[in-house]
Design an enzyme around this catalytic site. Sequence first.
Site: not given
Ligand code: SAH
Length: 454
Positions: A248, A270, A382
């Site tokens: 995704d 998306k 998020m």
């Molecule tokens: N499984 C992922 C999180 C998924 S939820 C993890 O462990 O990181 C999605 C959220 O993760 C986004 O809305 C944001 O808040 C955060 N996120 C993911 N990648 C990011 C990045 N490179 N920089 C900042 N926030 C990030």
Amino acid sequence: MNWFPLFCDLRHKAVLLVGGGDVAERKARLLLKAGADLRVCATRFSSPFYEWQQAGKLTLLETRFAPEQIDGCWLVIAATDSKEVNQYVSDSAEARRVFCNVVDAPAQASAIMPSVVDRSPLLIAISSSGDAPVMARLLREKIEALLPQHLGKVAAWAGSLRPRVKTTFNGTGQRRRFWEKLFQHDRLAQTLANGDQHRAEKLTEALFQQPLAEHGEVVLVGAGPGDAGLMTLKGLQQIQQADVVVYDRLVSDEVMELVRRDAERIFVGKRAGYHCVPQESINQILLEQAKLGKRVVRLKGGDPFIFGRGAEELEALTDSGIPFSVVPGITAASGCSAYSGIPLTHRDYAQSVRLVTGHVQKEGSLDWQNLAAEKQTLVFYMGLTQAPEIERQLLAHGMSGEMPVALVENGTSTRQRVFSGRLDGLASLAAQAQSPSLIIVGRVAALRDRLRWF
Ligand code: SAH
């Protein structure tokens, strides 16, 4: 791609080398190794050339270069210390449509020689198209160190098995799986290196007898937050062995570059203007692909078990008995913390960290009283659109308006931006940032002033 990489068979083929000094000597050594029928033209030769001539390995033409010497040759190498002579050789070769390599002058040449890692029959050639030979050499050294010396033995062994593999297994998928098992065998390489042919045959026979998985499997892999270097070695192996990769928006292009070239890619994120594929359909895709007998990698940003809905996807598989495994990843909190210079814990400021969903309203109300307590770090995933609510609730539950906060956008990628401020300004900071962003709240956020490095 300005140069087409090609391996050619020079055995018993006439090759002209112009030059008799040190540089020519190095080229001669390589060409002799490749079995070329070598003729060397120069007015003076270093001593090894005479030794090679006496041993009958090459022919010396003790004269000035003349274009006719090229006739009948497959390849020409200009390795004199005169730019003019090299140019003349190159022009003459060009006129006769014979490829010509000019030492240290790719602009004058129609062929360049790569740096080579030799584990014959396995050969790895590296070229910087003449732009950065030192880089190519350094890379070669790294690969040299990485590859076991006896890798060539396994490659040769594989060569001898090809006809049998072809008749035993139907389809390229099955064959690839057999080869992967063979190449990843933990004892075969050493056995071959020890010269124990009998045992190598036994190990191989066992591999042929082992049934290849009939039904597929799903591997949930964490891709990390963006920088492809943050992917685990295990994750990398998985995406290089996958038949299908379901991914995704959070998986960076850099990571997708590492996916096996001919793996099928299914995007379920998306896209601008469209809604993302509903969770139920993603579960369905994983199930269907695995039932087709494929090795499916479900690649997720960060860690699959942290706000990744990884569990839901696996639950759907358990009902159908599809085998699965999970490879963790570096979650956004860890990645953003490191790359923004904000440690999540610190002896003086935070004894614990809380990873909190920012979908404040959707997922039920949070225990704001506890979240507002001192000496901890809060990391909101998020949380961008809910930042005003987060600010309001934390202030209402007694957190100080001057509490340091940071917003990390696109953490660990080259597009990373960090917005630093105070809790009472969180909403306006969030208004400047874009998704994906992480919100860090706590005294540790102030340490960035001194620890930022990226
Ligand atoms: N499984 C992922 C999180 C998924 S939820 C993890 O462990 O990181 C999605 C959220 O993760 C986004 O809305 C944001 O808040 C955060 N996120 C993911 N990648 C990011 C990045 N490179 N920089 C900042 N926030 C990030």
